[in-house]
Write an enzyme that holds these catalytic residues in place. Structure first.
Site, PDB file in Angstrom:
ATOM      1  N   PRO A  94      54.314   3.406  30.363  1.00  0.00           N
ATOM      2  CA  PRO A  94      53.826   2.093  29.913  1.00  0.00           C
ATOM      3  C   PRO A  94      54.876   1.343  29.102  1.00  0.00           C
ATOM      4  O   PRO A  94      54.747   0.147  28.860  1.00  0.00           O
ATOM      5  CB  PRO A  94      52.602   2.439  29.054  1.00  0.00           C
ATOM      6  CG  PRO A  94      52.774   3.862  28.668  1.00  0.00           C
ATOM      7  CD  PRO A  94      53.575   4.511  29.756  1.00  0.00           C
ATOM      8  N   GLU A 121      51.030  13.041  25.879  1.00  0.00           N
ATOM      9  CA  GLU A 121      51.567  11.907  25.105  1.00  0.00           C
ATOM     10  C   GLU A 121      52.857  11.373  25.735  1.00  0.00           C
ATOM     11  O   GLU A 121      53.454  10.422  25.233  1.00  0.00           O
ATOM     12  CB  GLU A 121      51.852  12.331  23.658  1.00  0.00           C
ATOM     13  CG  GLU A 121      50.604  12.571  22.825  1.00  0.00           C
ATOM     14  CD  GLU A 121      49.678  11.365  22.766  1.00  0.00           C
ATOM     15  OE1 GLU A 121      50.166  10.225  22.694  1.00  0.00           O
ATOM     16  OE2 GLU A 121      48.454  11.573  22.808  1.00  0.00           O
ATOM     17  N   ARG A 159      55.757  -0.530  51.896  1.00  0.00           N
ATOM     18  CA  ARG A 159      55.465  -1.739  52.691  1.00  0.00           C
ATOM     19  C   ARG A 159      56.711  -2.545  52.979  1.00  0.00           C
ATOM     20  O   ARG A 159      56.750  -3.315  53.930  1.00  0.00           O
ATOM     21  CB  ARG A 159      54.494  -2.651  51.925  1.00  0.00           C
ATOM     22  CG  ARG A 159      53.149  -2.086  51.664  1.00  0.00           C
ATOM     23  CD  ARG A 159      52.352  -3.008  50.770  1.00  0.00           C
ATOM     24  NE  ARG A 159      52.149  -4.318  51.379  1.00  0.00           N
ATOM     25  CZ  ARG A 159      51.291  -4.566  52.354  1.00  0.00           C
ATOM     26  NH1 ARG A 159      50.560  -3.582  52.843  1.00  0.00           N
ATOM     27  NH2 ARG A 159      51.173  -5.777  52.865  1.00  0.00           N
ATOM     28  N   ASP A 174      52.865 -12.383  52.048  1.00  0.00           N
ATOM     29  CA  ASP A 174      52.112 -11.751  50.970  1.00  0.00           C
ATOM     30  C   ASP A 174      52.455 -12.409  49.635  1.00  0.00           C
ATOM     31  O   ASP A 174      53.552 -12.943  49.465  1.00  0.00           O
ATOM     32  CB  ASP A 174      52.454 -10.252  50.872  1.00  0.00           C
ATOM     33  CG  ASP A 174      51.641  -9.436  51.859  1.00  0.00           C
ATOM     34  OD1 ASP A 174      50.654  -9.953  52.401  1.00  0.00           O
ATOM     35  OD2 ASP A 174      52.011  -8.261  52.069  1.00  0.00           O
TER      36      ASP A 174
HETATM   37  C1  LIG Z   1      48.556   8.958  28.273  1.00  0.00           C
HETATM   38  S1  LIG Z   1      50.056   8.357  28.908  1.00  0.00           S
HETATM   39  C2  LIG Z   1      51.139   8.458  27.539  1.00  0.00           C
HETATM   40  C3  LIG Z   1      51.267   7.156  26.837  1.00  0.00           C
HETATM   41  C4  LIG Z   1      52.272   7.184  25.689  1.00  0.00           C
HETATM   42  N1  LIG Z   1      51.805   7.976  24.606  1.00  0.00           N
HETATM   43  C5  LIG Z   1      52.497   5.744  25.205  1.00  0.00           C
HETATM   44  O1  LIG Z   1      51.643   5.247  24.497  1.00  0.00           O
HETATM   45  O2  LIG Z   1      53.500   5.121  25.589  1.00  0.00           O
HETATM   46  C6  LIG Z   1      50.576   9.677  29.967  1.00  0.00           C
HETATM   47  C7  LIG Z   1      51.518   9.268  31.078  1.00  0.00           C
HETATM   48  O3  LIG Z   1      50.910   8.309  31.912  1.00  0.00           O
HETATM   49  C8  LIG Z   1      51.903   7.494  32.514  1.00  0.00           C
HETATM   50  N2  LIG Z   1      51.516   6.095  32.276  1.00  0.00           N
HETATM   51  C9  LIG Z   1      50.554   5.659  31.447  1.00  0.00           C
HETATM   52  N3  LIG Z   1      50.442   4.336  31.477  1.00  0.00           N
HETATM   53  C10 LIG Z   1      51.346   3.888  32.370  1.00  0.00           C
HETATM   54  C11 LIG Z   1      51.715   2.593  32.830  1.00  0.00           C
HETATM   55  N4  LIG Z   1      51.143   1.503  32.363  1.00  0.00           N
HETATM   56  N5  LIG Z   1      52.698   2.504  33.747  1.00  0.00           N
HETATM   57  C12 LIG Z   1      53.303   3.608  34.220  1.00  0.00           C
HETATM   58  N6  LIG Z   1      52.982   4.864  33.808  1.00  0.00           N
HETATM   59  C13 LIG Z   1      52.031   5.002  32.895  1.00  0.00           C
HETATM   60  C14 LIG Z   1      53.234   7.890  31.913  1.00  0.00           C
HETATM   61  O4  LIG Z   1      53.924   8.715  32.844  1.00  0.00           O
HETATM   62  C15 LIG Z   1      52.817   8.651  30.674  1.00  0.00           C
HETATM   63  O5  LIG Z   1      53.746   9.638  30.335  1.00  0.00           O
END
Ligand SMILES: C[S@@+](CC[C@H](N)C(=O)[O-])C[C@H]1O[C@@H](n2cnc3c(N)ncnc32)[C@H](O)[C@@H]1O
Length: 251
Positions: A94, A121, A159, A174
């Site tokens: 994220p 996490e 795609r 698209d």
């Molecule tokens: C619960 S999340 C961890 C979030 C992290 N503690 C933070 O707040 O940045 C677990 C995993 O989900 C994935 N993930 C969660 N949200 C994402 C997003 N918006 N885009 C891409 N991957 C995501 C990532 O690989 C991350 O390591």
């Protein structure tokens, strides 16, 4: 394209056996393989996570199993293509760069991708600092794991690989492919509970239909995503069409 995904849940990716990614694999345009960090652990419990230094909630994915999985993924590519540079390593996060159509187009040009799906996490920061080349985010929200994000990325990229979509499915119109949203689509019947298909689409006049669709695409983008229009220099014809749309749709 060959995509290797490093994930604790490879079984989640069964969704990609269907529809367009599935067809791309059958055509030999896409190969997917999975490495589970658990297979790169050395202890009996196959531990892939541990408590965070400094305390606090949750667990963190350990450096070593992920590092070994990445090494193996890179060696697999290099053993088959010794003349190519090692493939880029991408982490779904994220906190990463926002994944969008342009990013999908860029990734679709690559021969190999290594994607890391995080859990808990997230992963030990030293792994990100030392071996991850880029981080991709699906948006400003938090998923429970990177698997769904990786699947979305793979689908969007697939795609755009040449030869994957047939003519009828071409991605050219698209949304986002020309910085515009797509025009509205209709199919039979011509009338649904008194709601008719726009007359022009039944006219058989292809030039007029193309013009109408471009006008709708411009108008929708103006209504829903005006910031996209700012990235595009409108041709004189597009300016006229957008002005017409605004005129027709203002109260
Ligand atoms: C619960 S999340 C961890 C979030 C992290 N503690 C933070 O707040 O940045 C677990 C995993 O989900 C994935 N993930 C969660 N949200 C994402 C997003 N918006 N885009 C891409 N991957 C995501 C990532 O690989 C991350 O390591």
């Amino acid at each position: 394209m060959h995509i290797q995904v490093i994930t604790l849940f490879p079984e989640m990716f069964s969704a990609l056996a269907h529809s367009i990614p599935g067809r791309a694999q059958k055509k030999g345009l896409l190969t997917l393989s999975y490495l589970n960090p658990r297979d790169f652990t050395t202890d009996k419990q196959k531990t892939v996570d541990d408590k965070p230094y400094g305390g606090g909630p949750g667990m963190v994915m350990k450096f070593e199993p992920l590092y070994q999985a990445i090494q193996t993924a890179q060696e697999t590519v290099l053993s088959k293509h010794c003349d190519t540079p090692p493939p880029q390593v991408s982490y779904l996060s994220p906190q990463g760069r926002l994944f969008n159509h342009l990013a999908a187009e860029q990734l679709a040009q690559r021969q190999h991708l290594i994607l890391i799906a995080g859990r808990y996490e997230g992963v030990d920061q030293r792994l990100l600092d030392q071996v991850v080349d880029e981080e991709w985010s699906l948006g400003d929200f938090v998923l429970s794991g990177g698997e769904l994000a990786a699947m979305c990325l793979i689908d969007a990229v697939t795609r755009l690989i040449e030869g994957v979509l047939g003519d009828a499915e071409s991605a050219l119109n698209d949304s986002f492919s020309n910085t515009l949203l797509d025009y509205p689509h209709y199919t039979r019947p011509a009338s649904v509970a008194g709601h008719k298909v726009p007359e022009i689409l039944l006219s058989g006049d292809h030039e007029a239909i193309t013009r109408w669709r471009l006008k709708q695409a411009l108008g929708r983008t103006w209504q829903r995503r005006p910031e996209l229009l700012k990235k595009r220099v409108l041709t004189p014809q597009e300016q006229v069409l957008l002005a017409e749309f605004i005129d027709e749709n203002s109260e």
